[in-house]
Structures are given as C-alpha cells and as structure tokens.
Write a protein that holds these residues in place. Structure first.
Motif, PDB file in Angstrom:
ATOM      1  N   LYS A  97       9.881   1.448  -8.299  1.00  0.00           N
ATOM      2  CA  LYS A  97      10.312   2.779  -8.438  1.00  0.00           C
ATOM      3  C   LYS A  97       8.952   3.496  -7.526  1.00  0.00           C
ATOM      4  O   LYS A  97       7.949   3.082  -7.567  1.00  0.00           O
ATOM      5  N   VAL A  98       9.890   4.551  -6.426  1.00  0.00           N
ATOM      6  CA  VAL A  98       8.840   4.979  -5.782  1.00  0.00           C
ATOM      7  C   VAL A  98       7.903   6.037  -6.719  1.00  0.00           C
ATOM      8  O   VAL A  98       7.832   6.577  -7.738  1.00  0.00           O
ATOM      9  N   PHE A  99       6.708   6.190  -6.317  1.00  0.00           N
ATOM     10  CA  PHE A  99       5.719   7.071  -6.661  1.00  0.00           C
ATOM     11  C   PHE A  99       5.776   8.241  -6.929  1.00  0.00           C
ATOM     12  O   PHE A  99       5.827   9.274  -7.766  1.00  0.00           O
ATOM     13  N   LEU A 100       5.903   9.273  -5.685  1.00  0.00           N
ATOM     14  CA  LEU A 100       5.710   9.853  -5.408  1.00  0.00           C
ATOM     15  C   LEU A 100       6.690   9.941  -4.750  1.00  0.00           C
ATOM     16  O   LEU A 100       7.125   9.896  -3.253  1.00  0.00           O
ATOM     17  N   ALA A 101       7.990  11.125  -4.222  1.00  0.00           N
ATOM     18  CA  ALA A 101       8.411  11.236  -3.080  1.00  0.00           C
ATOM     19  C   ALA A 101       8.923  12.890  -2.586  1.00  0.00           C
ATOM     20  O   ALA A 101       9.366  13.900  -4.202  1.00  0.00           O
ATOM     21  N   VAL A 102       8.468  13.486  -1.594  1.00  0.00           N
ATOM     22  CA  VAL A 102       8.468  15.555  -2.113  1.00  0.00           C
ATOM     23  C   VAL A 102       8.938  15.583  -0.479  1.00  0.00           C
ATOM     24  O   VAL A 102       9.260  15.240   0.206  1.00  0.00           O
ATOM     25  N   ASP A 103       9.710  16.608  -0.676  1.00  0.00           N
ATOM     26  CA  ASP A 103      10.654  17.220  -0.021  1.00  0.00           C
ATOM     27  C   ASP A 103       9.509  18.603   0.952  1.00  0.00           C
ATOM     28  O   ASP A 103       9.592  19.546   0.061  1.00  0.00           O
ATOM     29  N   LEU A 104       8.521  17.794   2.330  1.00  0.00           N
ATOM     30  CA  LEU A 104       7.386  19.079   2.055  1.00  0.00           C
ATOM     31  C   LEU A 104       7.918  20.343   2.899  1.00  0.00           C
ATOM     32  O   LEU A 104       7.457  21.136   3.085  1.00  0.00           O
ATOM     33  N   ARG A 105       9.691  20.534   3.043  1.00  0.00           N
ATOM     34  CA  ARG A 105      10.384  21.476   3.855  1.00  0.00           C
ATOM     35  C   ARG A 105       9.718  22.686   2.789  1.00  0.00           C
ATOM     36  O   ARG A 105      10.349  23.953   2.499  1.00  0.00           O
ATOM     37  N   LEU A 106      10.110  22.314   1.419  1.00  0.00           N
ATOM     38  CA  LEU A 106      10.442  23.043  -0.176  1.00  0.00           C
ATOM     39  C   LEU A 106       8.771  24.121  -0.306  1.00  0.00           C
ATOM     40  O   LEU A 106       8.571  24.554  -0.538  1.00  0.00           O
ATOM     41  N   ALA A 107       7.623  23.583   0.929  1.00  0.00           N
ATOM     42  CA  ALA A 107       6.185  24.298   0.558  1.00  0.00           C
ATOM     43  C   ALA A 107       6.322  25.451   0.998  1.00  0.00           C
ATOM     44  O   ALA A 107       6.892  26.217   2.023  1.00  0.00           O
ATOM     45  N   THR A 108       5.557  26.082   0.689  1.00  0.00           N
ATOM     46  CA  THR A 108       5.067  27.473   0.722  1.00  0.00           C
ATOM     47  C   THR A 108       4.241  27.675   2.204  1.00  0.00           C
ATOM     48  O   THR A 108       4.000  28.969   2.454  1.00  0.00           O
ATOM     49  N   PHE A 109       3.997  26.854   2.583  1.00  0.00           N
ATOM     50  CA  PHE A 109       3.187  27.208   3.927  1.00  0.00           C
ATOM     51  C   PHE A 109       3.074  26.147   4.652  1.00  0.00           C
ATOM     52  O   PHE A 109       3.856  24.506   4.568  1.00  0.00           O
ATOM     53  N   TYR A 110       2.487  26.142   6.287  1.00  0.00           N
ATOM     54  CA  TYR A 110       3.214  24.629   7.175  1.00  0.00           C
ATOM     55  C   TYR A 110       2.638  23.953   7.894  1.00  0.00           C
ATOM     56  O   TYR A 110       2.699  23.602   8.256  1.00  0.00           O
ATOM     57  N   CYS A 111       1.549  23.897   6.941  1.00  0.00           N
ATOM     58  CA  CYS A 111       0.125  24.299   8.628  1.00  0.00           C
ATOM     59  C   CYS A 111      -0.158  22.753   8.291  1.00  0.00           C
ATOM     60  O   CYS A 111      -1.626  22.449   7.863  1.00  0.00           O
ATOM     61  N   PHE A 112       0.981  21.323   8.672  1.00  0.00           N
ATOM     62  CA  PHE A 112       0.283  19.912   7.497  1.00  0.00           C
ATOM     63  C   PHE A 112      -0.428  19.477   9.186  1.00  0.00           C
ATOM     64  O   PHE A 112       0.453  19.904  10.142  1.00  0.00           O
ATOM     65  N   CYS A 113      -1.110  19.385   8.668  1.00  0.00           N
ATOM     66  CA  CYS A 113      -2.328  18.185   9.679  1.00  0.00           C
ATOM     67  C   CYS A 113      -1.598  15.925   9.039  1.00  0.00           C
ATOM     68  O   CYS A 113      -3.059  16.594   8.397  1.00  0.00           O
ATOM     69  N   PHE A 114      -1.201  15.717   8.730  1.00  0.00           N
ATOM     70  CA  PHE A 114      -0.753  14.259   8.506  1.00  0.00           C
ATOM     71  C   PHE A 114      -1.689  13.624   9.148  1.00  0.00           C
ATOM     72  O   PHE A 114      -2.165  12.142   8.249  1.00  0.00           O
ATOM     73  N   GLU A 115      -1.434  13.786  10.408  1.00  0.00           N
ATOM     74  CA  GLU A 115      -1.825  12.692  11.455  1.00  0.00           C
ATOM     75  C   GLU A 115      -3.193  12.410  10.663  1.00  0.00           C
ATOM     76  O   GLU A 115      -4.108  12.862  11.328  1.00  0.00           O
ATOM     77  N   GLY A 116      -3.416  10.761  11.211  1.00  0.00           N
ATOM     78  CA  GLY A 116      -4.867   9.838  10.126  1.00  0.00           C
ATOM     79  C   GLY A 116      -5.394  10.806   9.238  1.00  0.00           C
ATOM     80  O   GLY A 116      -6.202  10.528   9.152  1.00  0.00           O
ATOM     81  N   ALA A 117      -5.192  11.875   8.556  1.00  0.00           N
ATOM     82  CA  ALA A 117      -4.592  11.854   7.122  1.00  0.00           C
ATOM     83  C   ALA A 117      -5.419  10.814   6.222  1.00  0.00           C
ATOM     84  O   ALA A 117      -4.904   9.875   6.045  1.00  0.00           O
ATOM     85  N   SER A 118      -6.085  11.021   5.247  1.00  0.00           N
ATOM     86  CA  SER A 118      -6.323  10.452   3.547  1.00  0.00           C
ATOM     87  C   SER A 118      -6.024  10.931   2.750  1.00  0.00           C
ATOM     88  O   SER A 118      -5.559  11.659   2.850  1.00  0.00           O
ATOM     89  N   PHE A 119      -5.587   9.672   1.818  1.00  0.00           N
ATOM     90  CA  PHE A 119      -5.035  10.406   0.542  1.00  0.00           C
ATOM     91  C   PHE A 119      -5.461   9.370  -0.938  1.00  0.00           C
ATOM     92  O   PHE A 119      -5.646   8.272  -0.268  1.00  0.00           O
ATOM     93  N   PHE A 120      -5.497  10.009  -1.616  1.00  0.00           N
ATOM     94  CA  PHE A 120      -5.359   9.493  -3.411  1.00  0.00           C
ATOM     95  C   PHE A 120      -4.962  10.025  -4.224  1.00  0.00           C
ATOM     96  O   PHE A 120      -4.819  10.659  -4.055  1.00  0.00           O
ATOM     97  N   ILE A 121      -4.946   8.096  -5.223  1.00  0.00           N
ATOM     98  CA  ILE A 121      -3.466   8.634  -5.913  1.00  0.00           C
ATOM     99  C   ILE A 121      -4.381   9.198  -7.561  1.00  0.00           C
ATOM    100  O   ILE A 121      -5.291   8.616  -7.761  1.00  0.00           O
TER     101      ILE A 121
END
Length: 371
Positions: free
Chosen positions: A296-320
C-alpha cells in the motif's frame, strides 16, 4: 567546574546540546579531552537519541549557504515551527571557514566537498574528529563527479565499520571509478566497465545510505525506464537494477526522489506532472540484490487541490513521519511543504539567512564511529 570529579563533569556535560559542544571543548583542556572520550560520546549520543525520541523529532542534516546545519523536524507540536535549527556543525580544525557544498551521511559520519572541488572533509559531529582528503580532478569534469559514503559490513559494533568513499564519473566517453579506504588512507581504481553501458545516475543527485550501502535511482539508456541502483561497499561493486513500486512512462515528465528512514528503510517520492500527483512508497526489505515494497502506498496526494501553486520539487529532499502520517518536502526555495496522507498540505519558510542558495538535506542518526 573544571575541578569537579570526572564522573560528575561527564554527567553534566553529557546533557549539553550538540550546538554547544564546541564551547565545551574550548573552555579548558580537561573538558576538551573528556568530550572526545568514548564513554562520554556514548552517553551524549544516547541522550540525544532519547531526547529526539521523546520529542518525536526527526534529526536532519541540511547544507545551506555552504555550511552544514543540524535541524529538527517536529510535526507533533502545532504551537511551534515544524523545522528548528539546532546548530551549525563544525570540526575542530578550520573546516568551518571553508565553503562546502553537498553533504552525504552514512553511519554517523558526514562527508562534504570543498567549493573548489579539490578536497573532501569527513567528520563525526559528536566526536569532533575530522579528516581532510585530497582529490585530483579534471577541471572539465569537476561538476559531474558523483560521490557516495558508505561502509564495509563487519561483525563488530557499528563504530568499528570501515568507512569508504566512492567517487566516479561516467559521462560520454569518460569513465572513472575510484574508492577511498579510511583504514588504508588511500585511493584505489575500481574496474567497473559494464555499468556505463546499461544505465546512468542523474547528475547532482545524491545517493541515499541504507545499512552502509548507497542507492540512487538510475535511468536506462535511452531513458525508457527508471529503477534503483545500489553500490555495495562490502563487495565494492554495483548490483543489479532493482524495481520501483510505480508505473513509469517515458513520455510523461516526472520526478523521482529517494530518502531514508533511520538508515534502515528506503522511501521514494514520485511526482507526475501530467496528473500533478505525488506518491510516496516505503520498502519492506532492501538489500543490494533485492527489494520489496509495502503493498500500500504510504501517501498519495493530488497537488492540484493545494491552495498555493509555487511548487519547486526538482532536487527537493523529503522525510517521513510514520507515526503521524505526514511527509515533509524541503524545496530549493527555503520552503517546507507538510503533506498529510489525508491530502492536507501546508507550507512553512525555514530560511536561515537572507542569502539564497541551493539546499540539500538528509536524515541523520548520531553514532560513535571513529575516524
């Protein structure tokens, strides 16, 4: 206080936060010697882990403004910022006066590259031990050399593992693989020729250390598929390609980013730009020659539902945060996106200074490893 019995001094100083260890060491020779003692470091590391567990915090190393910082991520206290700076990591020599870029972590050791790419510095932030390592680079290839930090498996305790550094380039007709052995304090050339014929590792993507080995995501040539690539530091060679848990389409723009959970599990973030969706998957088991993923996927999100749109995920780091079912994505605009498995999103700024520069972060687990 420097005249206190050793046992009392050790107990008091073991409660000092890591950001104040340098002040302890320069106070007097007695405290400097005590702070480097294995018994003291053992107690200090133990307390640091206990405090992080008690506060339910994730310890993160962040490279920013050419310096290395220890950060705490805490999603369990809404009254405070989710990301707090604990302190700037420095060594006992002059490395804190040298501009560094990129940071790697494995088994409690950190590795960074000088801004002119002429030397590496490896150090344990808790013991203060450091080692400068000279490197020879072709001026035309400085920007595309890749590095990885890992260790050879042993049956002894983790601080006796033999750490190694992999340095390689595989670009057009240039192919070079070298490994640095901390025990012998020398570089050796590795004979790895089949690697470049099958796939490539994207430039400027740091690998993730899991149980002493380093994993990247690799791309087939031509780029028709993506998968995991592992370098086994015990056997000193690359393993077979390992499968990823999602369906990949070569004609769809996407981002694949890796992260670790306590250096025991691998997590992968997959963002598709055609549907603007984000998925994060976690491994059940991972070894150089085999991997299995949670069904089962840990997290699945539709980013179009966000109230802000300035995403810059290229080269981003993430933690759980597995307990609270959140992921924290750190982008290159000094913004933290807190993403819940229920689809909630919020963002926080974590700028450490007014100077903008690329950031990179990796999870951190303190240890007693000696250099």
């Amino acid at each position: 206080m420097s005249n206190l019995p050793r046992e009392i001094s050790e107990e008091i100083l073991s409660r000092v936060p890591v950001k104040s260890l340098r002040a302890v060491r320069i106070t007097c020779k007695t405290w400097n010697t005590l702070s480097k003692d294995v018994t003291f470091i053992t107690k200090h590391v133990g307390r640091a882990k206990e405090e992080a567990a008690k506060k339910k915090e994730i310890m993160v190393i962040m490279m920013m403004n050419f310096r290395v910082y220890l950060m705490h991520i805490n999603l369990h206290n809404d009254a405070e910022p989710c990301i707090k700076r604990e302190g700037k990591f420095i060594t006992l020599d002059d490395s804190d006066h040298v501009d560094l870029y990129r940071v790697f972590h494995s088994g409690g050791l950190l590795l960074s590259i000088s801004i002119d790419s002429t030397k590496l510095v490896a150090w344990n932030p808790y013991s203060g031990q450091s080692r400068w390592i000279k490197i020879e680079s072709s001026p035309d290839l400085i920007e595309i050399y890749k590095y990885a930090l890992g260790y050879e498996k042993s049956n002894n305790s983790c601080h006796n593992h033999n750490h190694k550094i992999l340095r390689f380039v595989d670009y057009l007709l240039v192919s070079e693989y070298k490994i640095y052995d901390f025990n012998s304090d020398s570089w050796r050339v590795l004979d790895i020729t089949p690697y470049k014929k099958n796939y490539s590792v994207p430039n400027l993507r740091n690998g993730v250390s899991i149980k002493g080995n380093t994993y990247w995501y690799g791309e087939s040539r031509p780029r028709s598929d993506v998968f995991l690539v592992c370098f086994d530091f015990t056997r000193e060679r690359f393993g077979l390609s390992l499968s990823l848990p999602f369906e990949y389409f070569s004609n769809v723009s996407s981002i694949v980013t890796l992260s670790s959970i306590r250096e025991e599990q691998l997590a992968v973030m997959f963002i598709r730009y055609d549907t603007f969706t984000m998925e994060i998957w976690i491994t059940n088991m991972i070894e150089p020659s085999a991997v299995s993923w949670n069904s089962k996927v840990f997290l699945a999100v539709d980013l179009r539902l966000a109230t802000f749109y300035c995403f810059c995920f290229e080269g981003a780091s993430f933690f759980i945060d597995e307990e609270k079912n959140f992921a924290v994505v750190l982008d290159n605009n000094n913004v933290a996106y807190i993403v819940g498995v229920d689809g909630t999103l919020r963002k926080e700024h974590f700028r450490l200074s007014e100077e903008l520069c690329d950031t990179h972060a990796c999870s951190y687990v303190p240890s007693l490893v000696q250099l």
